[in-house]
Scaffold this motif. Structure first.
Motif, PDB file in Angstrom:
ATOM      1  N   VAL A   1      41.524 -42.017  73.874  1.00  0.00           N
ATOM      2  CA  VAL A   1      42.506 -41.627  73.139  1.00  0.00           C
ATOM      3  C   VAL A   1      42.313 -41.878  71.559  1.00  0.00           C
ATOM      4  O   VAL A   1      42.703 -41.073  70.727  1.00  0.00           O
ATOM      5  N   ASP A   2      41.353 -42.996  71.281  1.00  0.00           N
ATOM      6  CA  ASP A   2      41.264 -43.206  69.772  1.00  0.00           C
ATOM      7  C   ASP A   2      40.441 -42.250  69.111  1.00  0.00           C
ATOM      8  O   ASP A   2      40.464 -42.105  68.165  1.00  0.00           O
ATOM      9  N   ARG A   3      39.721 -41.221  70.137  1.00  0.00           N
ATOM     10  CA  ARG A   3      38.894 -40.339  69.534  1.00  0.00           C
ATOM     11  C   ARG A   3      39.403 -39.073  69.564  1.00  0.00           C
ATOM     12  O   ARG A   3      38.761 -38.179  69.155  1.00  0.00           O
ATOM     13  N   LEU A   4      40.790 -38.737  70.001  1.00  0.00           N
ATOM     14  CA  LEU A   4      41.027 -37.647  69.779  1.00  0.00           C
ATOM     15  C   LEU A   4      41.555 -36.967  68.472  1.00  0.00           C
ATOM     16  O   LEU A   4      41.847 -37.982  67.377  1.00  0.00           O
TER      17      LEU A   4
ATOM     18  N   LEU B   1      46.311 -33.708  68.684  1.00  0.00           N
ATOM     19  CA  LEU B   1      47.511 -34.381  68.612  1.00  0.00           C
ATOM     20  C   LEU B   1      48.596 -33.461  68.097  1.00  0.00           C
ATOM     21  O   LEU B   1      49.810 -33.396  68.968  1.00  0.00           O
ATOM     22  N   ALA B   2      48.339 -32.745  67.089  1.00  0.00           N
ATOM     23  CA  ALA B   2      49.527 -32.139  66.700  1.00  0.00           C
ATOM     24  C   ALA B   2      49.937 -30.842  67.598  1.00  0.00           C
ATOM     25  O   ALA B   2      50.946 -30.561  67.969  1.00  0.00           O
TER      26      ALA B   2
ATOM     27  N   ARG C   1      50.874 -42.023  69.326  1.00  0.00           N
ATOM     28  CA  ARG C   1      49.652 -42.439  69.779  1.00  0.00           C
ATOM     29  C   ARG C   1      49.523 -43.787  69.059  1.00  0.00           C
ATOM     30  O   ARG C   1      49.899 -44.160  67.966  1.00  0.00           O
ATOM     31  N   LEU C   2      49.226 -44.828  70.089  1.00  0.00           N
ATOM     32  CA  LEU C   2      49.037 -46.280  69.759  1.00  0.00           C
ATOM     33  C   LEU C   2      47.419 -46.476  69.915  1.00  0.00           C
ATOM     34  O   LEU C   2      46.865 -45.816  70.576  1.00  0.00           O
ATOM     35  N   PRO C   3      46.893 -47.706  69.636  1.00  0.00           N
ATOM     36  CA  PRO C   3      45.651 -48.068  69.864  1.00  0.00           C
ATOM     37  C   PRO C   3      45.314 -47.958  71.416  1.00  0.00           C
ATOM     38  O   PRO C   3      45.726 -48.834  72.048  1.00  0.00           O
TER      39      PRO C   3
END
Length: 315
Positions: free
Chosen positions: A245-248, A253-254, A270-272
């Motif tokens: 998730v952190d690398r998206l 995301l948009a 998105r959170l960590p």
């Protein structure tokens, strides 16, 4: 996992209808009276423990223990041997006062498992005692667990407790959602009496990743408060916990944030190590469709596999 901004977050189905038993008076000469219905029906407990492992690229059910009204169907492999799909069955179809369902799932290294349900779970009007459902998951290194049940319908007057606890190894992945319908609006029923308690916890490597508590009182002010449920009967949450998730990137995301439910409101953040999406509206089908569209984008990005909806959803 239900939308209520006043709840605390981290960092950041009824047994079949029953007839109450008449109390049998102990004193000689007294006839049993059907007015004496003060003996409470004992709760019906259902428990299931599932253990999965992966070997030579195939995920298998290594052990299954059950007690009471909880079962799984034969394992399905619609995506091939890597992903084991099970449909969790609760033959009574719902819960009433005092009932409990305990679901315990463990995935060994590199196992991939998808769990869903054949239809909506029902929580019937009770006598004030809690009915409860608990899901506890342990997901080992490289494993992927998807908990994708259909909606839960909470009848007016129910007292319900729903608990989810997930423990992840450092590179394990979890997808999960819950959709709650307060009252049977199709029958003109609102949630004027009863209580719902929700608890959701996700840990990774012993560190708290997500912690949320919810408390809904039938007829309470939070049902109509603009900052809480805003008068909407359906609230739902979707969580994806994955290191990827952190690398998206922001463009991806948009694109996800542009998705909207057909009815009601939806949002994603998105959170960590975590994606959180919420739905609030009047239609559980719209919530489900919205979450499926997000899942179909998230699964390839964080778990490396196309998302194929289970066939049971179309029946």
């Amino acid at each position: 996992m239900v939308w209520a901004p006043t709840w605390i977050g981290t960092g950041s189905p009824a047994c079949w209808p029953y007839d109450a038993c008449a109390a049998i008076l102990a004193n000689a000469g007294h006839e049993p009276s059907m007015d004496r219905l003060d003996i409470a029906r004992p709760g019906w407990a259902g428990r299931i423990q599932l253990r999965y492992g992966a070997d030579m690229g195939r995920t298998r059910l290594e052990s299954a223990r059950h007690e009471g009204p909880l079962r799984i169907q034969k394992a399905l492999y619609p995506e091939g041997p890597e992903v084991c799909q099970h449909i969790l069955l609760h033959p009574p179809g719902g819960l009433v006062a005092g009932d409990s369902l305990d679901i315990d799932v463990e995935l060994g290294t590199h196992a991939r498992v998808q769990l869903t349900t054949p239809g909506a779970g029902k929580w019937y009007r009770g006598d004030g005692r809690m009915a409860r459902q608990s899901l506890r998951c342990r997901v080992h290194a490289g494993a992927v667990l998807e908990w994708l049940p259909q909606e839960s319908i909470l009848f007016e007057g129910t007292s319900a407790e729903l608990e989810v606890r997930v423990e992840l190894d450092d590179d394990a992945i979890f997808f999960g959602w819950d959709m709650l319908c307060l009252g049977r609006r199709g029958s003109g029923e609102a949630f004027r009496h009863g209580v719902v308690r929700i608890s959701t916890e996700i840990e990774r490597g012993g560190r708290c990743l997500w912690w949320e508590r919810g408390h809904i009182e039938g007829g309470g002010s939070q049902l109509d408060a603009p900052a809480v449920l805003a008068g909407q009967p359906v609230s739902a949450s979707f969580l994806c916990a994955a290191d990827a998730v952190d690398r998206l990137d922001n463009a991806w995301l948009a694109d996800c944030r542009r998705l909207r439910p057909a009815v009601g409101e939806g949002a994603m953040t998105r959170l960590p190590g975590l994606i959180v999406a919420r739905y609030l509206g009047t239609d559980a089908r719209a919530a489900h469709a919205y979450f499926v569209s997000l899942w179909q984008r998230l699964r390839p990005a964080v778990a490396g596999r196309e998302a194929l909806p289970p066939r049971i959803w179309a029946t």
